[in-house]
Each structure stands twice: as structure tokens, then as C-alpha cells.
Scaffold this active site. Sequence first.
Site, PDB file in Angstrom:
ATOM      1  N   ILE A   1       0.881  -1.175   0.000  1.00 37.73           N
ATOM      2  CA  ILE A   1       0.000   0.000   0.000  1.00 37.73           C
ATOM      3  C   ILE A   1       0.914   1.218   0.000  1.00 37.73           C
ATOM      4  CG2 ILE A   1      -0.255  -0.188   2.525  1.00 37.73           C
ATOM      5  CD1 ILE A   1      -2.996   1.239   2.197  1.00 37.73           C
ATOM      6  N   ALA A   2       0.613   2.160  -0.874  1.00 37.32           N
ATOM      7  CA  ALA A   2       1.451   3.363  -0.941  1.00 37.32           C
ATOM      8  C   ALA A   2       0.658   4.521  -1.530  1.00 37.32           C
ATOM      9  CB  ALA A   2       2.699   3.105  -1.789  1.00 37.32           C
TER      10      ALA A   2
ATOM     11  N   GLU B   1       2.516  -7.310   6.966  1.00 39.29           N
ATOM     12  CA  GLU B   1       3.800  -7.122   7.628  1.00 39.29           C
ATOM     13  C   GLU B   1       4.237  -5.689   7.395  1.00 39.29           C
ATOM     14  OE1 GLU B   1       3.829  -9.768   5.271  1.00 39.29           O
ATOM     15  OE2 GLU B   1       3.636 -11.460   6.659  1.00 39.29           O
TER      16      GLU B   1
ATOM     17  N   TYR C   1      -2.243   1.774  10.550  1.00 40.58           N
ATOM     18  CA  TYR C   1      -2.837   0.451  10.734  1.00 40.58           C
ATOM     19  C   TYR C   1      -3.554   0.343  12.087  1.00 40.58           C
ATOM     20  CZ  TYR C   1       0.258  -0.594   6.814  1.00 40.58           C
ATOM     21  OH  TYR C   1       0.896  -0.583   5.594  1.00 40.58           O
TER      22      TYR C   1
ATOM     23  N   ASN D   1       8.804   1.565  10.561  1.00 43.41           N
ATOM     24  CA  ASN D   1       7.823   2.359   9.796  1.00 43.41           C
ATOM     25  C   ASN D   1       6.654   2.779  10.702  1.00 43.41           C
ATOM     26  OD1 ASN D   1       6.187   3.547   7.892  1.00 43.41           O
ATOM     27  ND2 ASN D   1       6.334   1.872   6.402  1.00 43.41           N
TER      28      ASN D   1
HETATM   29  C1  LIG Z   1       1.868   4.717   4.948  1.00 44.43           C
HETATM   30  C2  LIG Z   1       1.129   5.629   3.945  1.00 44.43           C
HETATM   31  C3  LIG Z   1       0.381   4.751   2.940  1.00 44.43           C
HETATM   32  C4  LIG Z   1       0.138   6.507   4.714  1.00 44.43           C
HETATM   33  O1  LIG Z   1      -0.565   7.305   3.759  1.00 44.43           O
HETATM   34  P1  LIG Z   1      -0.941   8.838   4.092  1.00 44.43           P
HETATM   35  O2  LIG Z   1      -1.832   9.317   3.008  1.00 44.43           O
HETATM   36  O3  LIG Z   1       0.298   9.611   4.340  1.00 44.43           O
HETATM   37  O4  LIG Z   1      -1.732   8.671   5.481  1.00 44.43           O
HETATM   38  P2  LIG Z   1      -2.951   9.563   5.987  1.00 44.43           P
HETATM   39  O5  LIG Z   1      -2.698  10.998   5.692  1.00 44.43           O
HETATM   40  O6  LIG Z   1      -4.212   8.961   5.494  1.00 44.43           O
HETATM   41  O7  LIG Z   1      -2.828   9.356   7.561  1.00 44.43           O
HETATM   42  C5  LIG Z   1      -3.556   8.320   8.198  1.00 44.43           C
HETATM   43  C6  LIG Z   1      -2.886   8.005   9.517  1.00 44.43           C
HETATM   44  O8  LIG Z   1      -1.588   7.506   9.300  1.00 44.43           O
HETATM   45  C7  LIG Z   1      -0.706   7.967  10.328  1.00 44.43           C
HETATM   46  N1  LIG Z   1       0.291   8.877   9.737  1.00 44.43           N
HETATM   47  C8  LIG Z   1       0.298   9.354   8.483  1.00 44.43           C
HETATM   48  N2  LIG Z   1       1.387  10.138   8.300  1.00 44.43           N
HETATM   49  C9  LIG Z   1       2.041  10.151   9.473  1.00 44.43           C
HETATM   50  C10 LIG Z   1       3.234  10.783   9.935  1.00 44.43           C
HETATM   51  N3  LIG Z   1       3.973  11.575   9.127  1.00 44.43           N
HETATM   52  N4  LIG Z   1       3.629  10.565  11.197  1.00 44.43           N
HETATM   53  C11 LIG Z   1       2.916   9.765  12.024  1.00 44.43           C
HETATM   54  N5  LIG Z   1       1.759   9.150  11.647  1.00 44.43           N
HETATM   55  C12 LIG Z   1       1.351   9.342  10.391  1.00 44.43           C
HETATM   56  C13 LIG Z   1      -1.587   8.705  11.319  1.00 44.43           C
HETATM   57  O9  LIG Z   1      -2.118   7.776  12.234  1.00 44.43           O
HETATM   58  C14 LIG Z   1      -2.684   9.215  10.405  1.00 44.43           C
HETATM   59  O10 LIG Z   1      -3.882   9.507  11.078  1.00 44.43           O
HETATM   60  P3  LIG Z   1      -4.035  10.938  11.830  1.00 44.43           P
HETATM   61  O11 LIG Z   1      -3.644  11.977  10.850  1.00 44.43           O
HETATM   62  O12 LIG Z   1      -5.482  10.989  12.218  1.00 44.43           O
HETATM   63  O13 LIG Z   1      -3.100  10.886  12.999  1.00 44.43           O
HETATM   64  C15 LIG Z   1       2.136   6.557   3.216  1.00 44.43           C
HETATM   65  O14 LIG Z   1       2.902   7.251   4.186  1.00 44.43           O
HETATM   66  C16 LIG Z   1       3.088   5.847   2.280  1.00 44.43           C
HETATM   67  O15 LIG Z   1       2.785   5.632   1.114  1.00 44.43           O
HETATM   68  N6  LIG Z   1       4.286   5.489   2.778  1.00 44.43           N
HETATM   69  C17 LIG Z   1       5.315   4.824   1.969  1.00 44.43           C
HETATM   70  C18 LIG Z   1       4.942   3.383   1.682  1.00 44.43           C
HETATM   71  C19 LIG Z   1       4.737   2.577   2.943  1.00 44.43           C
HETATM   72  O16 LIG Z   1       5.471   2.686   3.915  1.00 44.43           O
HETATM   73  N7  LIG Z   1       3.711   1.703   2.902  1.00 44.43           N
HETATM   74  C20 LIG Z   1       3.399   0.814   4.000  1.00 44.43           C
HETATM   75  C21 LIG Z   1       4.219  -0.413   3.876  1.00 44.43           C
HETATM   76  S1  LIG Z   1       3.776  -1.634   5.101  1.00 44.43           S
END
Ligand SMILES: CC(C)(COP(=O)(O)OP(=O)(O)OC[C@H]1O[C@@H](n2cnc3c(N)ncnc32)[C@H](O)[C@@H]1OP(=O)(O)O)[C@@H](O)C(=O)NCCC(=O)NCCS
Length: 170
Positions: A86-87, A120, A132, A125
Site C-alpha cells: 500500500i502506498a 507485515e 494500521y 515504519n
Molecule cells: C503509509 C502511507 C500509505 C500513509 O498514507 P498517508 O496518506 O500519508 O496517510 P494519511 O494521511 O491517510 O494518515 C492516516 C494516519 O496515518 C498515520 N500517519 C500518516 N502520516 C504520518 C506521519 N507523518 N507521522 C505519524 N503518523 C502518520 C496517522 O495515524 C494518520 O492519522 P491521523 O492523521 O489521524 O493521525 C504513506 O505514508 C506511504 O505511502 N508510505 C510509503 C509506503 C509505505 O510505507 N507503505 C506501508 C508499507 S507496510
Amino acid sequence: MASVQRGEGGRLLPDSLVFRAMRLEDVPSICQIEQEAFTSPWTAEAFINELTNNHFARYMVMMLDEDVIGYGGMWTIMDEAHITNIAVRHDYRGRGFGERLLLELQRTAVFFGMNRMTLEVRVSNEQAQRLYRKLGFTPSGVRPGYYSDNNEDALIMWAELDNRRAGERA
Ligand SMILES: CC(C)(COP(=O)(O)OP(=O)(O)OC[C@H]1O[C@@H](n2cnc3c(N)ncnc32)[C@H](O)[C@@H]1OP(=O)(O)O)[C@@H](O)C(=O)NCCC(=O)NCCS
């Protein structure tokens, strides 16, 4: 200006956000996001194989104004969904899109009769782990040295899926 809707947690999201099944023509865009998101990105061939040969695989893209801004995938086996990746595109992170995407994957899993979801995640991270936990996942164990690039451990997480969510819209 695009109109907006209130997403999970009350954040404003554009109403032009669309989710659909991943297609072969999405693979180049997916690989761009994959490369900026992961230290050991999947190849185009890996995605093509998932889309054409793996009958357990279900992949979804998240589109905003015709652009792919995120994707996620899972294997649905018996009544368990295993998230493979997921990304969200780098410039769109931190705006609620990842949460919408995971919710959509959970709804899709429920639609296909899944009762549980697992994944996983690197122990380092924390961003992903927070997402999650927010959507019901709890840690259940560690796979030592799971990531071969740096020998990092994987945290195993599981969520019970709420069957009532299948038809809900955010
Ligand atoms: C993980 C990922 C999919 C999250 O997507 P995102 O659009 O940034 O997340 P959202 O804005 O929807 O945030 C949802 C929740 O994620 C967490 N979160 C998101 N960004 C965060 C940050 N910079 N620091 C801490 N928590 C964070 C928080 O719990 C947040 O909820 P909140 O804002 O109410 O606290 C994105 O960061 C990503 O693509 N990362 C790289 C790929 C990756 O690591 N994938 C997972 C592999 S297992």
C-alpha cells in the site's frame, strides 16, 4: 475549484477521488510510486504477474483528477486478506488519502467474504503502523530479519474486519 467531501476523521478530501481495480496500463505509474515509497520496490514484471497470473490477488488504484495517487493490493485466501503493498504518492501523503485507501481495501475484502486482514510492516515504519492501528490492526508477532535489504524485522499485524462496513461509503 474541485468540491470536497468530509473523509474519515473529518478531513476534507476532493470528491473526485475514485477507486478502481488496477489495470496493466497502470503499471508504469504504479512503479513510479513504488520506487519513491520502498527501498526494495517491486518490478513491473512482479505487478504484471500479480495482475495476470495470481487468482488470489486483488489490486486497486486511487485516482485523483485522472492521476493515480496511490494503490494497494491484497491476496484473499479462505477468509483472510493479506495486504501485499500500500502506498500513496509522496506529494499527497499526510492528507488522509492513505486512510481512505486502506478503508477501501478493507471494504473490498469484506465484500469478498474476508473476516480478517493481515500485513507485515517494518518495525521502523511508525507512520504506517499508526495508520494500521487507527484502522483496527494490532501487533501479533515479529518475523526476524524479514526484509533482506537491511535485515530489518517485520511486525505482523492483524485486524478483524467489520462485516457491517461492506456497503458503507465514507
Ligand atoms: C503509509 C502511507 C500509505 C500513509 O498514507 P498517508 O496518506 O500519508 O496517510 P494519511 O494521511 O491517510 O494518515 C492516516 C494516519 O496515518 C498515520 N500517519 C500518516 N502520516 C504520518 C506521519 N507523518 N507521522 C505519524 N503518523 C502518520 C496517522 O495515524 C494518520 O492519522 P491521523 O492523521 O489521524 O493521525 C504513506 O505514508 C506511504 O505511502 N508510505 C510509503 C509506503 C509505505 O510505507 N507503505 C506501508 C508499507 S507496510
